[in-house]
Scaffold this motif. Structure first.
Motif, short mmCIF file in Angstrom:
data_model
loop_
_atom_site.label_atom_id
_atom_site.label_comp_id
_atom_site.label_asym_id
_atom_site.label_seq_id
_atom_site.Cartn_x
_atom_site.Cartn_y
_atom_site.Cartn_z
N ASN A 1 0.82 -1.21 0.00
CA ASN A 1 0.00 0.00 0.00
C ASN A 1 0.85 1.26 0.00
N PRO B 1 -0.16 -6.44 1.43
CA PRO B 1 -0.68 -5.06 1.40
C PRO B 1 -0.25 -4.21 2.61
N PHE B 2 -0.26 -4.80 3.81
CA PHE B 2 0.05 -4.01 4.99
C PHE B 2 1.18 -4.62 5.83
#
Length: 528
Positions: A190, A234-235
């Protein structure tokens, strides 16, 4: 014998294989972590209730938006604000002790405040992040004079301000775990990371703050090492330590910064290899300069003083009680005035000033049998003063009180008449002045204030003695309003009320005389 040899070899190999990890873990426990780095170890954050000046119309949706953002955040967990804690966000900026109370009562490392003010020029939104044991603000993002008014627009701006606030943090992520060389960090695709990306691991050594506002200006960092990523979600990301300053110095809680460098365009060089610094030689000079370019320079705030030039009209009345049963008076309801004042700031507290005023007009001569029937008159006022500013905030141009002392001379000069109706009189004396100036609000560029001058035993002299002795009194006060047009220009309106009176003993011509002036001024201030 053979079995004993193989067993010894196995034990030695196991010791060698586990010793780096054990060594790293042992040393990691002894690594020095600065107080600044510890203050920035944010795991949980509390959202202080949002306030506004329109009865909660914008506060409620803005707070809901911030709550959603914090709940979605993968790095910070949201703590609930105690309902019985009577602390408001607008009081935290100047009360670090209240910030400490909020953090301790919620067991949080950070607090986020937000306030919304609707003014005549638009809506202003301010987000402030408080971090650390001292209760000081770390970062602040604000939006001023926003013209939108829809709730959805306000929520969108709140989201943008929060993202800006988060981006300005002096690090991007932290190390969540370490096992040998392998580490896990709470930042992923992200943010733009991908496999084979490299990130730096740093320690915050010092936070440099604004001397007055206490917000973070910059930080001093120490690079502890570098990590190369092999798996990115993503994180979350996984990587291994490529290098570190000391074994085990990269540990859980260490701060992570992706490798971000300043990139420059290919320079223009001469045949000899010299780099041309002049932008006008670049291929994109037309885009950079545009048509008729002018140099942009920031406007410096006033630092040395101010000059006022004002003009106005006033009501002037002179009354004299003669030794005869008759009393005489003269007045002008439209007396023009010019006023020039200057002020030199020696420092934020001490100042010196000058005062020059002039007025010329005519009054009626209503004494029976006296001529001429109309008398020309002038009023001149000259003075110097010095004083001290009591600043009520850290802002020099904010609310303040002033106490000063000076010397003032006021001359009332009138034409002669036969028989004498009025005499020319000079009033002078030392004075003490008290003044105050207060901004209406942060959104309205208007200041209001007042000034009172107290004269200590003023003296009086006149062109023709009205008695053998005299006792004089002077009363002077004013009210003013300033409107800020630009950084260095203000428009000022001022109402000045003055009374000069004298009682004569051993009267030969008059027993008492008074001069009353009520003047409305308007003009400009130039601050330099």
């Amino acid at each position: 014998m053979k079995s004993f040899f193989l067993g010894s070899l196995f034990v030695a190999s196991c010791f060698i294989s586990i010793s780096p990890t054990a060594w790293a873990q042992t040393n990691a426990q002894n690594v020095y972590v600065s107080a600044a780095d510890q203050d920035l170890a944010i795991k949980s954050i509390v959202l202080v209730p949002t306030t506004d000046n329109v009865g909660g119309i914008y506060a409620k949706p803005a707070e809901e938006e911030l709550r959603n953002l914090l709940n979605e955040d993968k790095q910070w967990s949201l703590s609930n604000f105690p309902k019985d804690l009577k602390i408001k966000s607008e009081t935290l900026d100047e009360n670090p002790s209240e910030v400490q109370t909020v953090l301790q009562s919620t067991q949080s490392e950070a607090a986020l405040t937000s306030k919304i003010i609707r003014g005549p020029r638009g809506i202003s939104i301010t987000l402030t992040l408080f971090v650390g044991r001292e209760g000081l603000p770390l970062l602040q993002e604000s939006l001023n004079d926003y013209k939108g008014f829809e709730t959805a627009e306000i929520k969108s701006e709140v989201r943008r301000l929060f993202e800006n606030l988060k981006y300005r943090m002096p690090f991007r992520a932290t190390i969540l775990s370490r096992r040998g060389q392998q580490v896990t960090l709470n930042l992923g695709s992200n943010y733009g990371l991908k496999p084979d990306s490299r990130v730096s691991v740093v320690q915050i050594i010092k936070i440099n703050r604004h001397p007055k506002l206490k917000f973070m200006v910059s930080t001093e960092k120490e690079v502890l090492g570098r990590v190369k990523l092999f798996k990115v979600e993503p994180f979350m990301s996984f990587g291994y330590v490529e290098m570190e300053k000391d074994p085990g110095v990269i540990a859980v809680g260490s701060k992570v910064m992706p490798d971000e460098f300043v990139k420059y365009s290919t320079p223009i060089t001469t045949p000899s290899g010299k780099v041309l610094q002049d932008i006008s030689t670049r291929p994109d000079k037309d885009v950079a300069f545009g048509e008729e370019p002018t140099e942009w320079l920031p406007t410096m705030p006033p630092q040395f003083g101010k000059v006022e030039l004002m003009a106005g009209f006033g009501n002037y009345t002179q009354n004299s009680s003669l030794t005869t049963p008759e009393s005489v008076s003269g007045s002008n309801n439209f007396a023009p005035n010019i006023l020039v004042r200057g002020e030199l700031w020696l420092n934020p507290e001490w100042y010196m000033g000058v005062h020059l005023r002039q007025s010329v007009f005519a009054i009626d001569n209503n004494q029976a049998g006296s001529s001429p029937s109309s008398l020309n008159m002038s009023v001149g006022q000259y003075g110097v003063n010095a004083g001290y500013n009591f600043l009520l905030t850290n802002d020099f141009f904010g609310p303040k009180l002033q106490i000063g002392a000076g010397y003032m001379t006021t001359k009332f000069t009138v034409d002669g008449s036969t028989p004498t109706t009025f005499t020319s009189m000079d009033y002078s004396g030392f004075l003490i002045s008290l003044a105050g100036q207060f901004p209406l609000s942060e959104e309205i560029p208007v200041d209001i204030g007042g000034r009172f001058d107290f004269y200590m035993n003023p003296g009086m002299s006149e062109s023709q003695d009205s008695g053998s002795g005299s006792d004089s009194k002077i009363n002077s006060f004013s009210f003013f309003m300033d409107y800020k047009m630009k950084t260095r220009f203000k428009i000022r309106g001022e109402l000045m009320i003055e009374n000069y009176s004298t009682d004569f003993s051993g009267a030969t011509r008059a027993t008492s005389t008074s001069h009353k002036m009520t003047t409305l001024f308007g003009g400009v201030q130039y601050l330099f």
